[in-house]
Design an enzyme around this catalytic site. Structure first.
Site, PDB file in Angstrom:
ATOM      1  N   GLY A  69       0.798  -1.221   0.000  1.00 21.44           N
ATOM      2  CA  GLY A  69       0.000   0.000   0.000  1.00 21.44           C
ATOM      3  C   GLY A  69       0.825   1.263   0.000  1.00 21.44           C
ATOM      4  O   GLY A  69       0.461   2.258  -0.638  1.00 21.44           O
ATOM      5  N   THR A  70       1.957   1.258   0.698  1.00 26.54           N
ATOM      6  CA  THR A  70       2.786   2.465   0.763  1.00 26.54           C
ATOM      7  C   THR A  70       3.326   2.831  -0.610  1.00 26.54           C
ATOM      8  O   THR A  70       3.297   4.001  -1.013  1.00 26.54           O
ATOM      9  CB  THR A  70       3.944   2.259   1.755  1.00 26.54           C
ATOM     10  OG1 THR A  70       3.406   2.108   3.072  1.00 26.54           O
ATOM     11  CG2 THR A  70       4.893   3.450   1.750  1.00 26.54           C
ATOM     12  N   GLN A 184      -7.441  -0.004   4.196  1.00 26.54           N
ATOM     13  CA  GLN A 184      -8.223  -0.514   5.325  1.00 26.54           C
ATOM     14  C   GLN A 184      -9.614  -0.971   4.909  1.00 26.54           C
ATOM     15  O   GLN A 184     -10.189  -1.875   5.522  1.00 26.54           O
ATOM     16  CB  GLN A 184      -8.334   0.558   6.410  1.00 26.54           C
ATOM     17  CG  GLN A 184      -7.053   0.797   7.178  1.00 26.54           C
ATOM     18  CD  GLN A 184      -6.631  -0.397   8.015  1.00 26.54           C
ATOM     19  OE1 GLN A 184      -7.469  -1.136   8.519  1.00 26.54           O
ATOM     20  NE2 GLN A 184      -5.331  -0.586   8.181  1.00 26.54           N
ATOM     21  N   HIS A 206      -1.484  -7.735   2.817  1.00 28.06           N
ATOM     22  CA  HIS A 206      -1.431  -8.289   4.169  1.00 28.06           C
ATOM     23  C   HIS A 206      -2.552  -7.804   5.075  1.00 28.06           C
ATOM     24  O   HIS A 206      -2.705  -8.306   6.191  1.00 28.06           O
ATOM     25  CB  HIS A 206      -0.067  -8.007   4.808  1.00 28.06           C
ATOM     26  CG  HIS A 206       0.153  -6.591   5.222  1.00 28.06           C
ATOM     27  ND1 HIS A 206       0.151  -6.199   6.541  1.00 28.06           N
ATOM     28  CD2 HIS A 206       0.414  -5.474   4.500  1.00 28.06           C
ATOM     29  CE1 HIS A 206       0.401  -4.904   6.616  1.00 28.06           C
ATOM     30  NE2 HIS A 206       0.556  -4.442   5.387  1.00 28.06           N
ATOM     31  N   CYS A 331       5.432   7.017  17.894  1.00 30.34           N
ATOM     32  CA  CYS A 331       6.321   7.453  18.969  1.00 30.34           C
ATOM     33  C   CYS A 331       7.745   7.418  18.435  1.00 30.34           C
ATOM     34  O   CYS A 331       8.187   6.408  17.899  1.00 30.34           O
ATOM     35  CB  CYS A 331       6.195   6.526  20.175  1.00 30.34           C
ATOM     36  SG  CYS A 331       7.336   6.936  21.504  1.00 30.34           S
TER      37      CYS A 331
END
Length: 407
Positions: A69-70, A184, A206, A331
């Site tokens: 997807g990226t 998604q 995936h 993060c």
């Protein structure tokens, strides 16, 4: 075995995909070769292309295989931007929703920094749904300067489904192409590339029970797109590179399986989700469900904010209790960074830092929901005790509390 509630990140390999993958891995052949083995591999790829096209509501010639997807997002956004700007240098504006996955978000920001793009960030409401009036206003403001619109089909964090058909209708009326990241949505809700008249759409293997490392860009046959990489001219000369026959076959097998029983399986997963949501609200009344309600959200998504604790601390404590979830936020270098999606929805930083995403999939059961609901009250109590004192310290405190609780 841990209870896995992070299917939005990746979902276990489907039996159909595993069978296709192992079958093709045992064979040899480059799909671009002209000898018998190459022709056999090419047939496997083209059969997969037809199966994936049928699953996504597209023509086989519109399927461009990628590494995931990226890559599909990068190819669509950069390729459309460069092609549209080459036709008319005035086309430098990109209209992009504020809640996109980083595969789109960071690509758009890169074009802004390095390629002269002028980015307009489209707002969402408190449920994480695109503000169509804001889009319409931007489209009316000098449409000749707009390169493209990019709006995801469904949000990966809070699960809110976007009004893609309306986005396309408005954008096409202004003569502007539309890309949608459907990573998604595909395999969770009905996705129809042709029916929505999208110009480009990204999907990934995936997320639906296929292997990691394969995806596709669905690209309209009349849509001009500048390649990001160059080489052998595979995939309509849009995406050069030797095709991964085994992964492509497995991706298509997963797509065929998941869309073949989409209505029934989505209803089953939505039932589990609703029971999970009701159970969380009962076990932790302070928890707040985020995202669109009912059919307006993905069937497997339940995203909450838990006041008074770090989402990472809660994740860590749940993990120690055998339940795997996600915060849905990034993060870096030990610094807590609240979700850009939740901030775009109007939450303050402290509230956003208490996020926890539970996502269900094809292997999810009632027992998984039961395990979460049993573990959650104690984990939340300990996470609140750890508090919001800072990312590293709260995780360390949560870990200490968990070890003490374990004996």
């Amino acid at each position: 075995m841990p209870v896995y509630l992070d299917h939005a990140a990746t979902t276990p390999l489907a039996a159909e995909a595993l069978a296709a993958l192992t079958r093709e891995l045992s064979r040899t052949g480059n799909p671009s070769s002209l000898h018998g083995s190459g022709r056999r591999a090419r047939r496997a790829v083209e059969d997969a292309r037809e199966a994936l096209a049928a699953a996504a509501g597209a023509h086989p010639s519109e399927v461009i295989f990628t590494s995931g997807g990226t890559e599909a997002d990068n190819l669509a956004v950069k390729g459309l931007y460069w092609a549209r700007r080459a036709e008319d240098p005035r086309r430098t504006r990109i209209l992009c929703s504020t809640i996109e996955h980083h595969a789109v978000l960071d690509t758009v920001e890169w074009l802004e920094r390095h390629e002269g793009a002028d980015v307009c960030w489209l707002p969402v409401d408190a449920e994480g749904v695109l503000d169509l009036a804001a889009l319409e206003a931007e489209l009316a403001d000098d449409p000749a300067s707009i390169a493209l619109v990019t709006v995801m089909w469904a949000n990966n964090e809070v699960g809110s489904i976007q009004p893609v058909a309306d986005v396309v209708r408005l954008a096409h009326a202004a003569g502007v192409p539309v890309h949608s990241d459907a990573v998604q949505a595909f395999g969770s809700v009905p996705v129809d590339f042709r029916g929505t008249a999208l110009d480009a759409m990204s999907v990934s293997g995936h997320k639906i029970g296929g292997p990691v490392g394969v995806g596709a860009l669905l690209l309209g046959r009349a849509v001009k797109l500048t390649p990001v990489q160059h080489g052998g001219g595979q995939e309509r000369d849009v995406r050069s590179g030797t095709l991964d026959t085994a992964s492509i076959a497995a991706f298509a097998a997963a797509a065929k399986a998941v869309t073949g029983n989409l209505e029934g399986e989505s209803a089953r997963i939505a039932g589990l989700r609703d029971r999970l949501i009701g159970g969380v609200r009962s076990a932790v009344p302070e928890a707040v469900l985020r995202g669109a309600p009912g059919p307006g959200r993905l069937p497997g998504n339940a995203h909450f904010t838990f006041p008074g604790c770090e989402g990472d601390s809660l994740l860590f404590l749940l993990d120690l209790a055998g339940v795997e979830s996600s915060t849905g936020s990034a993060c870096t270098a030990g610094v807590p960074r609240p979700s850009h999606v939740l901030l775009a929805m109007g939450l303050d930083e402290d509230t956003a830092r208490g996020a926890q995403r539970f996502t269900l999939g094809h292997t999810s059961t009632d027992a998984d929901v039961d395990a979460l609901l049993a573990a959650l009250p104690g984990a939340y109590a300990r996470a609140r005790q750890a508090g919001m004192a800072g990312h590293e310290s709260s995780i360390q405190t949560a870990g200490t509390l968990a070890r003490h609780a374990a004996g």
